[in-house]
Write a protein that holds these residues in place. Structure first.
Motif, PDB file in Angstrom:
ATOM      1  N   LEU A   1     -19.129  12.044  -2.184  1.00 50.95           N
ATOM      2  CA  LEU A   1     -18.238  12.393  -3.284  1.00 50.95           C
ATOM      3  C   LEU A   1     -17.918  13.879  -3.217  1.00 50.95           C
ATOM      4  CD1 LEU A   1     -16.792  11.730  -5.990  1.00 50.95           C
ATOM      5  CD2 LEU A   1     -18.956  12.271  -7.146  1.00 50.95           C
ATOM      6  N   SER A   2     -16.632  14.214  -3.360  1.00 54.55           N
ATOM      7  CA  SER A   2     -16.230  15.621  -3.353  1.00 54.55           C
ATOM      8  C   SER A   2     -15.286  15.883  -4.524  1.00 54.55           C
ATOM      9  CB  SER A   2     -15.544  15.992  -2.037  1.00 54.55           C
ATOM     10  OG  SER A   2     -15.296  17.386  -1.981  1.00 54.55           O
ATOM     11  N   LEU A   3     -15.648  16.869  -5.349  1.00 55.27           N
ATOM     12  CA  LEU A   3     -14.876  17.208  -6.545  1.00 55.27           C
ATOM     13  C   LEU A   3     -14.461  18.679  -6.569  1.00 55.27           C
ATOM     14  CD1 LEU A   3     -17.027  15.322  -9.217  1.00 55.27           C
ATOM     15  CD2 LEU A   3     -14.868  14.571  -8.221  1.00 55.27           C
ATOM     16  N   LEU A   4     -14.477  19.339  -5.442  1.00 56.52           N
ATOM     17  CA  LEU A   4     -14.140  20.760  -5.388  1.00 56.52           C
ATOM     18  C   LEU A   4     -12.718  21.003  -5.897  1.00 56.52           C
ATOM     19  CD1 LEU A   4     -15.663  21.631  -1.892  1.00 56.52           C
ATOM     20  CD2 LEU A   4     -16.577  22.270  -4.133  1.00 56.52           C
ATOM     21  N   GLY A   5     -12.554  22.096  -6.623  1.00 56.39           N
ATOM     22  CA  GLY A   5     -11.234  22.439  -7.125  1.00 56.39           C
ATOM     23  C   GLY A   5     -10.899  21.813  -8.462  1.00 56.39           C
ATOM     24  N   ASN A   6     -11.860  21.124  -9.082  1.00 61.37           N
ATOM     25  CA  ASN A   6     -11.684  20.573 -10.423  1.00 61.37           C
ATOM     26  C   ASN A   6     -12.504  21.387 -11.417  1.00 61.37           C
ATOM     27  OD1 ASN A   6     -10.187  17.765 -10.187  1.00 61.37           O
ATOM     28  ND2 ASN A   6     -11.595  17.893  -8.460  1.00 61.37           N
ATOM     29  N   ALA A   7     -12.071  21.401 -12.675  1.00 60.98           N
ATOM     30  CA  ALA A   7     -12.837  22.110 -13.702  1.00 60.98           C
ATOM     31  C   ALA A   7     -14.205  21.482 -13.905  1.00 60.98           C
ATOM     32  CB  ALA A   7     -12.058  22.099 -15.012  1.00 60.98           C
ATOM     33  N   ALA A   8     -14.347  20.201 -13.569  1.00 62.89           N
ATOM     34  CA  ALA A   8     -15.635  19.523 -13.716  1.00 62.89           C
ATOM     35  C   ALA A   8     -16.656  19.999 -12.702  1.00 62.89           C
ATOM     36  CB  ALA A   8     -15.439  18.008 -13.576  1.00 62.89           C
ATOM     37  N   CYS A   9     -16.201  20.643 -11.656  1.00 57.60           N
ATOM     38  CA  CYS A   9     -17.088  21.160 -10.608  1.00 57.60           C
ATOM     39  C   CYS A   9     -17.145  22.674 -10.701  1.00 57.60           C
ATOM     40  CB  CYS A   9     -16.572  20.723  -9.236  1.00 57.60           C
ATOM     41  SG  CYS A   9     -17.509  21.394  -7.834  1.00 57.60           S
ATOM     42  N   PRO A  10     -18.236  23.242 -11.216  1.00 55.08           N
ATOM     43  CA  PRO A  10     -18.326  24.695 -11.423  1.00 55.08           C
ATOM     44  C   PRO A  10     -18.604  25.455 -10.135  1.00 55.08           C
ATOM     45  CG  PRO A  10     -20.378  23.671 -12.070  1.00 55.08           C
ATOM     46  CD  PRO A  10     -19.457  22.541 -11.666  1.00 55.08           C
ATOM     47  N   ASN A  11     -17.632  25.481  -9.261  1.00 52.76           N
ATOM     48  CA  ASN A  11     -17.774  26.166  -7.984  1.00 52.76           C
ATOM     49  C   ASN A  11     -17.155  27.550  -8.069  1.00 52.76           C
ATOM     50  OD1 ASN A  11     -16.533  26.739  -5.043  1.00 52.76           O
ATOM     51  ND2 ASN A  11     -18.406  25.535  -4.848  1.00 52.76           N
ATOM     52  N   GLN A  12     -17.781  28.537  -7.417  1.00 53.38           N
ATOM     53  CA  GLN A  12     -17.298  29.915  -7.483  1.00 53.38           C
ATOM     54  C   GLN A  12     -15.922  30.087  -6.863  1.00 53.38           C
ATOM     55  OE1 GLN A  12     -21.098  31.487  -5.743  1.00 53.38           O
ATOM     56  NE2 GLN A  12     -20.835  33.067  -7.288  1.00 53.38           N
TER      57      GLN A  12
ATOM     58  N   ASP B   1     -21.495  30.758 -11.319  1.00 54.58           N
ATOM     59  CA  ASP B   1     -22.324  31.299 -10.257  1.00 54.58           C
ATOM     60  C   ASP B   1     -23.060  30.170  -9.555  1.00 54.58           C
ATOM     61  OD1 ASP B   1     -24.343  30.551 -12.030  1.00 54.58           O
ATOM     62  OD2 ASP B   1     -24.679  32.591 -12.742  1.00 54.58           O
ATOM     63  N   GLU B   2     -23.937  30.529  -8.643  1.00 56.48           N
ATOM     64  CA  GLU B   2     -24.651  29.536  -7.845  1.00 56.48           C
ATOM     65  C   GLU B   2     -25.564  28.665  -8.708  1.00 56.48           C
ATOM     66  OE1 GLU B   2     -25.483  27.325  -4.615  1.00 56.48           O
ATOM     67  OE2 GLU B   2     -24.006  28.950  -4.761  1.00 56.48           O
ATOM     68  N   GLU B   3     -26.125  29.227  -9.773  1.00 52.19           N
ATOM     69  CA  GLU B   3     -26.993  28.443 -10.659  1.00 52.19           C
ATOM     70  C   GLU B   3     -26.198  27.368 -11.396  1.00 52.19           C
ATOM     71  OE1 GLU B   3     -29.186  30.942 -13.243  1.00 52.19           O
ATOM     72  OE2 GLU B   3     -30.317  31.927 -11.639  1.00 52.19           O
ATOM     73  N   ASP B   4     -24.983  27.693 -11.833  1.00 56.56           N
ATOM     74  CA  ASP B   4     -24.135  26.701 -12.487  1.00 56.56           C
ATOM     75  C   ASP B   4     -23.841  25.542 -11.552  1.00 56.56           C
ATOM     76  OD1 ASP B   4     -23.850  28.115 -14.932  1.00 56.56           O
ATOM     77  OD2 ASP B   4     -22.373  29.422 -13.993  1.00 56.56           O
ATOM     78  N   TYR B   5     -23.543  25.881 -10.306  1.00 55.50           N
ATOM     79  CA  TYR B   5     -23.217  24.834  -9.341  1.00 55.50           C
ATOM     80  C   TYR B   5     -24.436  23.980  -9.013  1.00 55.50           C
ATOM     81  CZ  TYR B   5     -21.604  22.504  -5.133  1.00 55.50           C
ATOM     82  OH  TYR B   5     -21.282  21.545  -4.208  1.00 55.50           O
ATOM     83  N   GLN B   6     -25.608  24.588  -8.941  1.00 55.90           N
ATOM     84  CA  GLN B   6     -26.809  23.821  -8.633  1.00 55.90           C
ATOM     85  C   GLN B   6     -27.160  22.877  -9.775  1.00 55.90           C
ATOM     86  OE1 GLN B   6     -28.677  23.882  -5.525  1.00 55.90           O
ATOM     87  NE2 GLN B   6     -29.111  21.967  -6.605  1.00 55.90           N
ATOM     88  N   ARG B   7     -26.982  23.319 -11.009  1.00 54.24           N
ATOM     89  CA  ARG B   7     -27.219  22.437 -12.150  1.00 54.24           C
ATOM     90  C   ARG B   7     -26.269  21.248 -12.118  1.00 54.24           C
ATOM     91  NH1 ARG B   7     -28.257  27.424 -14.917  1.00 54.24           N
ATOM     92  NH2 ARG B   7     -26.060  27.600 -15.489  1.00 54.24           N
ATOM     93  N   TYR B   8     -25.039  21.529 -11.743  1.00 50.25           N
ATOM     94  CA  TYR B   8     -24.044  20.456 -11.597  1.00 50.25           C
ATOM     95  C   TYR B   8     -24.480  19.449 -10.543  1.00 50.25           C
ATOM     96  CZ  TYR B   8     -20.080  18.795  -8.734  1.00 50.25           C
ATOM     97  OH  TYR B   8     -19.244  18.065  -7.916  1.00 50.25           O
TER      98      TYR B   8
END
Length: 204
Positions: A80-91, A98-105
């Motif tokens: 599954l890939s959701l990059l570029g969506n607001a649902a995916c908190p990627n920097q 930040d990286e912690e937000d993405y890891q929690r996701y």
């Protein structure tokens, strides 16, 4: 005619707002939907053999809603890939994350979809999977509920209206003004400055 025979379908860059018709490709194993206009209202069709789903760069904001639909209708999903969506908190897509937000996701997604082997651009490790099972359920992002909207579109507010305004309560006439004009004998050029000698502690 060929829907049931197709195993791979790429519908990228088509300005799609719905997945209507995809249910006819019932044997799909890979579905690519990158760079469309899909949002939270999409209906995910029942695709029992789908293993790869790419939804990069769409308008998906509600992660929890999407994961619920995927869990119900895509039982064989591994990628599954959701990059570029607001649902995916990627920097790369949101500088405030930040990286912690993405890891929690990632922990939350893997907790909801434990069968995933690959999430976004990174393979799921055994350590990450174990951590997700322990902590993932606590990683859900709770959004504040929006206030009810009246029939006129205004937000209901229980607080009394404020009488404060930054503008003057009355306007002045043309001749009603005060001012002063004069000439200064000395002009400071800064050539003989003595620094902060006259600055007291209370002025700092």
């Amino acid at each position: 005619m060929y829907g049931t025979k197709a195993l791979f379908l790429d519908l990228s860059f088509n300005c799609l707002t719905t997945l209507q018709g995809v249910e006819n490709f019932s044997n799909l194993e890979e579905l690519v939907l990158d760079n469309n206009k899909l949002c939270d209202s999409i209906l995910v069709p029942w695709l029992p053999n789908l293993q790869i789903l790419s939804l990069n760069k769409n308008n998906i904001k509600n992660l929890d809603l999407l994961l619920t639909k995927i869990a119900q209708n895509l039982p064989s999903l591994h990628y599954l890939s959701l990059l570029g969506n607001a649902a995916c908190p990627n920097q790369l897509s949101d500088v405030d994350k930040d990286e912690e937000d993405y890891q929690r996701y990632r922990f939350y997604v893997l907790y909801q979809l434990p069968g995933l082997k690959f999430l976004d651009s990174k393979r799921v490790s055994s350590e990450e999977r174990k951590e997700a099972q322990c902590r993932g359920k606590f990683m859900k992002i709770v959004r504040p509920e929006s206030s009810p909207v009246s029939h006129k579109g205004n937000m209901h507010d229980c607080s009394p209206p404020s009488n404060y305004t930054p503008l003057p309560t009355s306007s002045r006439g043309i001749g009603d003004h005060q001012g002063a004009y004069g000439k200064c004998r000395y002009r400071y050029s800064g050539k003989h400055s003595e620094g902060n000698r006259f600055i007291q502690n209370s002025d700092l």
